[in-house]
Scaffold this active site. Structure first.
Site: not given
Lengths: 105, 97, 123
Positions: A103-105
């Protein structure tokens, strides 16, 4: 030195068990980072996080986790950015031999 | 006030889980294999009727499944425009599948 | 992002892991929403309660231990897991088997939970 085939196209280690401190040095060198005790402290926390939660953290949980373990002075984005410029969660996970955070947005 | 959509056959846990929360203020639209839940005289249809929720069935799916002439009397058949109108009336939707 | 733009989101997860990939999608959705600073809650309904078993040994299968990932949710500011009490009872699970802070809800409690969220997403 691990061969390039041990890494995925983004430079993340394919097999967790291939990781050693020497491998960490190798990955860090490729990112132009010289590992100091301050780096190692965070890398060890990242590996502990993975053991406990079976995942690599995104930025916010990483900050919170570091704050819980090492106190509020180190549990700050600015401190982590000083060690792992750009994206501490992604870069730290890479050097710690963990999968890329989902979830490295 | 929720619009529920159910797209699994009545044998699937989706129906049971939906019925557990379906209230009289809600609407339920049956589509896909979910249309079988509106078969008149079936156990599923009786449970749906007892919930008090407004019941809708998507026309094309009911026709495809061959249940269009066998629907629970309280069910309203809607086409795609009817589906859109329901979505506008109920701002919150929950899909069961 | 302003406070006015925050919308509360309830993710309803009701399939068993790892037979279905929906639980993983439910979790990813919750984590993504949390990363965008939206208030997120999770409800485990029906078979979904089985995701919470802590003894999952998933190494050999090459999938994640979902319960371990769920244990990280407080670090994403997702504090409360809501559990369908009737389903848990039907599967023979007692409170010791599930996360300590989980909130157990009956049907009325689940309806109230659905009613108080701006968006509900089913998985």
């Amino acid at each position: 030195m691990l061969p390039i085939s041990a890494f995925d196209p983004e430079g993340f280690l394919r097999e967790l068990q291939d990781w050693t401190p020497e491998v960490a040095e190798q990955i860090a060198a490729g990112e132009n980072i010289h590992l100091t005790p301050a780096h190692w402290e965070i890398l060890e926390l990242l590996r502990a996080y993975y053991q406990r939660f079976d995942s690599s953290p995104a930025m916010r949980p990483l900050v919170k986790w570091v704050a819980q373990q090492l106190g509020p002075d180190k549990g700050r984005s600015i401190y982590l950015l000083s060690l792992f410029p750009g994206s501490p969660a992604k870069l730290g996970s890479k050097i710690a031999g963990l999968p890329k955070p989902d979830n490295c947005l | 006030m929720l619009l529920h959509t159910l797209s699994r056959s009545p044998a699937h846990s989706a129906l049971r889980d939906c019925l557990a929360v379906l209230g009289p203020d809600d609407a339920l639209l049956l589509l896909g294999d979910g249309v079988y839940a509106a078969l008149a005289g079936s156990e599923a249809a009786e449970l749906l009727a007892a919930s008090g929720a407004a019941l809708f069935v998507l026309d094309a799916d009911a026709a495809l499944a061959g249940v269009r002439e066998r629907l629970l009397p309280g069910a309203t058949v809607v086409d795609d425009d009817g589906f859109v109108a329901l979505s506008e009336r109920y701002s919150r939707q929950l899909a069961w599948y | 992002m302003t406070a006015a733009a925050r919308k509360s989101i309830l993710v309803v997860s009701r399939h068993a892991h790892p037979g279905s990939s929906l639980p993983r999608s439910a979790l990813d959705t919750a984590l993504a929403a949390a990363a965008f600073d939206q208030p997120v809650a999770l409800l485990f309904q029906g078979e979904g309660v089985l995701q919470l078993l802590s003894e999952q040994d998933s190494r050999a299968a090459g999938v994640r231990n979902l319960r371990k990932v769920l244990d990280s949710l407080p670090l994403y500011e997702i504090e409360t897991l809501h559990v369908d009490a009737a389903a848990a009872a039907a599967f023979g699970l007692d409170r010791d088997a599930l996360p300590a802070g989980a909130e157990w809800l009956d049907a009325a409690g689940i309806r109230a939970l659905l009613a108080r969220h701006d968006h509900v997403l089913g998985f």
